[in-house]
Design an enzyme around this catalytic site. Structure first.
Site, PDB file in Angstrom:
ATOM      1  N   ASP A 196      -0.401  -6.825   3.148  1.00 36.36           N
ATOM      2  CA  ASP A 196      -1.391  -6.013   3.895  1.00 36.36           C
ATOM      3  C   ASP A 196      -2.219  -5.102   3.496  1.00 36.36           C
ATOM      4  O   ASP A 196      -1.914  -4.854   2.059  1.00 36.36           O
ATOM      5  CB  ASP A 196       0.855  -5.460   4.384  1.00 36.36           C
ATOM      6  CG  ASP A 196      -0.042  -3.856   5.711  1.00 36.36           C
ATOM      7  OD1 ASP A 196      -0.279  -4.944   6.784  1.00 36.36           O
ATOM      8  OD2 ASP A 196       0.303  -3.023   5.129  1.00 36.36           O
ATOM      9  N   ASN A 212       0.769  -1.545  -0.490  1.00 34.23           N
ATOM     10  CA  ASN A 212      -0.433   0.252   0.558  1.00 34.23           C
ATOM     11  C   ASN A 212       1.367   1.447  -0.551  1.00 34.23           C
ATOM     12  O   ASN A 212       0.454   2.065  -0.918  1.00 34.23           O
ATOM     13  CB  ASN A 212      -0.831  -0.095   1.312  1.00 34.23           C
ATOM     14  CG  ASN A 212      -2.081   1.089   1.486  1.00 34.23           C
ATOM     15  OD1 ASN A 212      -2.768   1.521   1.038  1.00 34.23           O
ATOM     16  ND2 ASN A 212      -1.532   1.987   1.879  1.00 34.23           N
ATOM     17  N   GLU A 267      -5.217  -9.201   4.045  1.00 38.20           N
ATOM     18  CA  GLU A 267      -5.516  -8.352   5.091  1.00 38.20           C
ATOM     19  C   GLU A 267      -6.889  -7.263   4.667  1.00 38.20           C
ATOM     20  O   GLU A 267      -6.284  -6.356   4.348  1.00 38.20           O
ATOM     21  CB  GLU A 267      -4.636  -7.302   5.988  1.00 38.20           C
ATOM     22  CG  GLU A 267      -5.250  -7.098   7.343  1.00 38.20           C
ATOM     23  CD  GLU A 267      -4.344  -5.497   7.588  1.00 38.20           C
ATOM     24  OE1 GLU A 267      -4.327  -5.473   9.159  1.00 38.20           O
ATOM     25  OE2 GLU A 267      -3.501  -4.891   7.207  1.00 38.20           O
ATOM     26  N   ASP A 305       1.187   6.724   0.316  1.00 37.47           N
ATOM     27  CA  ASP A 305       0.473   5.720  -0.772  1.00 37.47           C
ATOM     28  C   ASP A 305       1.304   5.177  -1.892  1.00 37.47           C
ATOM     29  O   ASP A 305       1.408   7.192  -2.452  1.00 37.47           O
ATOM     30  CB  ASP A 305       0.140   5.999  -0.440  1.00 37.47           C
ATOM     31  CG  ASP A 305      -1.652   5.596   0.918  1.00 37.47           C
ATOM     32  OD1 ASP A 305      -0.707   5.275   2.095  1.00 37.47           O
ATOM     33  OD2 ASP A 305      -2.573   5.118   0.892  1.00 37.47           O
ATOM     34  N   HIS A 332      -6.970  -0.894   1.092  1.00 40.65           N
ATOM     35  CA  HIS A 332      -6.861   0.747   0.886  1.00 40.65           C
ATOM     36  C   HIS A 332      -5.944   0.593  -0.144  1.00 40.65           C
ATOM     37  O   HIS A 332      -5.796   2.119  -1.003  1.00 40.65           O
ATOM     38  CB  HIS A 332      -6.212   0.858   2.564  1.00 40.65           C
ATOM     39  CG  HIS A 332      -6.377   0.626   3.479  1.00 40.65           C
ATOM     40  ND1 HIS A 332      -7.652   1.217   4.389  1.00 40.65           N
ATOM     41  CD2 HIS A 332      -6.233  -0.535   4.349  1.00 40.65           C
ATOM     42  CE1 HIS A 332      -8.372   0.529   5.239  1.00 40.65           C
ATOM     43  NE2 HIS A 332      -7.332   0.111   5.904  1.00 40.65           N
TER      44      HIS A 332
END
Length: 522
Positions: A229, A137, A266, A199, A233
């Site tokens: 991970d 991410n 995740e 990001d 997002h």
């Protein structure tokens, strides 16, 4: 290796009729079954110290592999897990290393690339897989890509990150009301978790190519898969994009390189949000199940655990064409430790373990959970040094002083190893049983009619016509359950964690269980 023999496993899979997998080849079935096991999460800095500097490292893990799995199927003194998940091992300015500076290297605090290859080789020799935590991410703000992009608006790496445009509302906050647009000179960049974790721009094909190359490199080093991970997002700044589209592209790429690669994501959200990710991942961590299990155990009252899990699995399989593999767990390095959530109740800790280690999927154990380590609040508190000894000894890490796991009052591996009634040996027994019984390892979840006692949880596991019954008394008092005697008459008691009595009569079976006891039979 502590696993079913390959030929037996293939035969069982081809013959299985319970799974909704449609027409599939023996190779597909074998791949699916090979991803069922029990994984152990290692927060590397805390687990074991191999060079005496107080920091956990790869050599420390190598020296403790026999604790996890000694490779001898005749022994039961090891934990018996079939895989380990390593939290990030790459160079990073932080202790947790979830902000990466170099994706192709091992942080010198942890070891070398040669150490990593040795770890993989030794783990494989014991029948354990190794998966790496891959943080995609964001990078560290010290990564050369970001350093270059920050200094030069014309840099080739500028578009590797997300920069505010003239119409961007940089005062807009993130999903937890946190600051997400961070100043860099006259510009602002997006960092969901922290200003020092900028990001990446996943709309940029060059970024995607970079991480395909990273994954390929680590697969060449022998890793068996990745824990992905913050998987949901990637496009938090742009809801018009779907993170799952990239993960489909990524999963297709790595499976071309390694058909049996294991991908666990995740996706910290409700089951309906999680479900689409099963189109790309083998597993996702079942946060909803953890959030259900711990209160059920704490208050001794079932609130519909089995129907909820069945509904989840139906959702997941709609996106996975029947190949979904749940990843049940109780807590991880970002959550209060389960023993703290249960306020130090050892009987309840045993019960929580008995529940999630007998449900379908591939369970994940957070290191220290099996010995009842505590910790709550700040992340450092839930990542304290793993407690090998009551006081101190070789391999003990001491990167920070323990606040929750100090002295003899908090039993260690040293204390619990030889105690048959310890939490550690409870975990060992459940894991070895799970891996030795195909119905527990691979079977589907079956609802069981046991009356209307909310202090009992009972369910079946079924594999190729063989049924195993699991029944828990989640309360502090003796409880009874009435079962269908024709469907669930016991032939062989596999496990009992407390006193019990089974009385069979025509058409029914009366089970009496001691407080916080689990009974498993087939």
């Amino acid at each position: 290796m502590k696993r079913l023999g390959t030929m037996l496993l293939v035969w069982l899979l081809v013959a299985a009729l319970a799974l909704p997998l449609g027409a599939a080849s023996p190779d597909q079935f074998e791949l699916y079954a090979s991803k069922h096991g029990v994984f152990y999460q290692i927060f590397v800095r805390s687990f074991a110290d191999g060079d005496g500097d107080g920091l956990g490292d790869l050599q420390g893990i190598i020296q403790r592999l026999d604790y996890l799995n000694d490779g001898d199927p005749k022994t039961t003194a090891d934990l018996g897990v079939t895989g380990i998940w390593l939290t990030p091992i790459h160079p990073s300015p932080t202790y947790h290393k979830y902000d990466v500076v170099d994706y192709y290297a091992v942080d010198p605090e942890i070891g070398t690339l040669e150490d990593f290859r040795e770890l993989v080789e030794e783990a494989h020799a014991r029948g354990m897989k190794v998966i790496l935590d891959l943080v995609m991410n964001h990078t560290s703000s010290q990564h050369p890509w970001f350093q270059n992009a920050r200094k030069d608006a014309e840099s080739e790496y500028r578009d590797y990150y997300i920069w505010a445009g003239p119409d961007t509302q940089v005062s807009r906050r993130g999903p937890w009301n946190q600051v997400v647009w961070h100043a860099a000179g006259d510009s602002h960049y997006y960092g969901l978790f922290w200003s020092e974790m900028p990001d990446l721009n996943w709309a940029n094909p060059k970024v995607r190519a970079e991480f395909k190359a990273v994954a390929e490199f680590w697969l060449e080093q022998g890793v068996d898969g990745f824990r992905l991970d913050a998987a949901k997002h990637l496009f938090e700044h742009d809801p018009s994009q779907r993170a799952v589209d990239w993960w489909l592209e990524f999963s297709e790429y790595v499976r071309e390189l390694k058909p049996d690669v294991y991908l666990v994501g995740e996706v910290w959200d409700s089951p309906h949000v999680v479900a689409p990710y099963y189109a790309a991942f083998d597993s996702t961590f079942n946060f909803d199940l953890a959030d259900r299990t711990i209160p059920i155990v704490r208050f001794g009252l079932d609130t519909g655990l089995v129907p909820a899990v069945l509904e989840q699995h139906q959702r997941y399989n709609e996106h996975a064409q029947g190949w979904a593999i749940d990843a049940p767990f109780l807590s991880n390095h970002d959550q209060d430790r389960v023993m703290s959530q249960l306020f130090g109740d050892w009987n309840q800790a045993k019960m929580a373990a008995a529940i999630y280690l007998t449900l379908p999927g591939t369970p994940f154990i957070y290191s220290g959970e099996e010995i009842g380590m505590q910790g709550r609040g700040d992340h450092e508190n839930i990542r304290e040094p793993f407690k090998w000894y009551d006081l101190d000894g070789p391999g003990q890490t001491w990167w920070r002083s323990s606040q929750f796991n100090t002295g003899r009052w908090q039993p260690s591996v040293e204390t619990q190893h030889g105690d048959p009634a310890s939490l550690l040996n409870h975990y060992r027994s459940l894991i070895h049983l799970r891996l030795s019984e195909p119905a527990l390892r691979l079977g589907s979840l079956v609802e069981v009619d046991y009356g209307d006692n909310p202090r009992i949880i009972a369910y079946g596991r079924e594999w190729q016509g063989e049924k195993v019954l699991v029944i828990h008394n989640i309360s502090r008092l003796e409880q009874q359950a009435v079962l269908d005697g024709e469907l669930w008459r016991p032939r062989d008691i596999l496990f009992a964690s407390g006193d019990y009595h089974v009385e069979s009569s025509s058409g029914s079976c009366l089970v009496t269980l001691a407080p916080h006891a689990t009974l498993i039979w087939k």
